[in-house]
Motif scaffolding. Sequence first.
Motif, PDB file in Angstrom:
ATOM      1  N   ARG A   1       3.462   0.699  -2.778  1.00 52.65           N
ATOM      2  CA  ARG A   1       2.649   0.379  -3.962  1.00 52.65           C
ATOM      3  C   ARG A   1       2.976   1.342  -5.092  1.00 52.65           C
ATOM      4  O   ARG A   1       3.194   0.939  -6.237  1.00 52.65           O
ATOM      5  CB  ARG A   1       1.169   0.452  -3.622  1.00 52.65           C
TER       6      ARG A   1
ATOM      7  N   CYS B   1       3.611   3.042  11.596  1.00 55.37           N
ATOM      8  CA  CYS B   1       3.369   4.388  12.115  1.00 55.37           C
ATOM      9  C   CYS B   1       2.904   4.266  13.560  1.00 55.37           C
ATOM     10  O   CYS B   1       1.881   3.645  13.839  1.00 55.37           O
ATOM     11  CB  CYS B   1       2.322   5.091  11.261  1.00 55.37           C
TER      12      CYS B   1
ATOM     13  N   ASN C   1      11.260   0.150   2.227  1.00 51.16           N
ATOM     14  CA  ASN C   1      10.147   1.029   2.513  1.00 51.16           C
ATOM     15  C   ASN C   1       9.297   0.572   3.689  1.00 51.16           C
ATOM     16  O   ASN C   1       8.477   1.326   4.192  1.00 51.16           O
ATOM     17  CB  ASN C   1       9.273   1.114   1.240  1.00 51.16           C
TER      18      ASN C   1
ATOM     19  N   GLN D   1       0.841  -1.204   0.000  1.00 49.29           N
ATOM     20  CA  GLN D   1       0.000   0.000   0.000  1.00 49.29           C
ATOM     21  C   GLN D   1       0.877   1.256   0.000  1.00 49.29           C
ATOM     22  O   GLN D   1       2.093   1.159   0.128  1.00 49.29           O
ATOM     23  CB  GLN D   1      -0.919   0.006   1.214  1.00 49.29           C
ATOM     24  N   GLY D   2       0.247   2.383  -0.145  1.00 49.13           N
ATOM     25  CA  GLY D   2       0.919   3.677   0.000  1.00 49.13           C
ATOM     26  C   GLY D   2       2.134   3.858  -0.885  1.00 49.13           C
ATOM     27  O   GLY D   2       2.116   3.565  -2.082  1.00 49.13           O
ATOM     28  N   THR D   3       3.205   4.347  -0.264  1.00 52.06           N
ATOM     29  CA  THR D   3       4.436   4.645  -0.987  1.00 52.06           C
ATOM     30  C   THR D   3       5.026   3.409  -1.645  1.00 52.06           C
ATOM     31  O   THR D   3       5.529   3.474  -2.770  1.00 52.06           O
ATOM     32  CB  THR D   3       5.473   5.276  -0.032  1.00 52.06           C
TER      33      THR D   3
END
Length: 92
Positions: A16, A90, A86, A12-14
């Motif tokens: 992906r 969080c 990556n 997901q996110g960065t």
Amino acid sequence: MTKTVLITGASQGTGRATALLFARKGYDIVLTARNVDRLAKVANEVRSLGVSALAMGTDVGNPSRVEYLVQKALEFYGNIDVLVNNAGICLR
């Protein structure tokens, strides 16, 4: 020979977005993350761009699993040209 990139945290996110960027540049992609369902979706997106994708569920906090990931990636592609570290969490 096609270049290969290994991307951690690729579900997901960065991660992906990075996978899709490298796929558009013609790289074969090794995708890894803990969530295998999301990872499979990203792998299919990458393949739809005309490149190969190897998706493996891996917790990069476990050194033996990382060694296994790298071994399988090298067996599958023969080389890893780029590593994108990556994966992360969080904490709030």
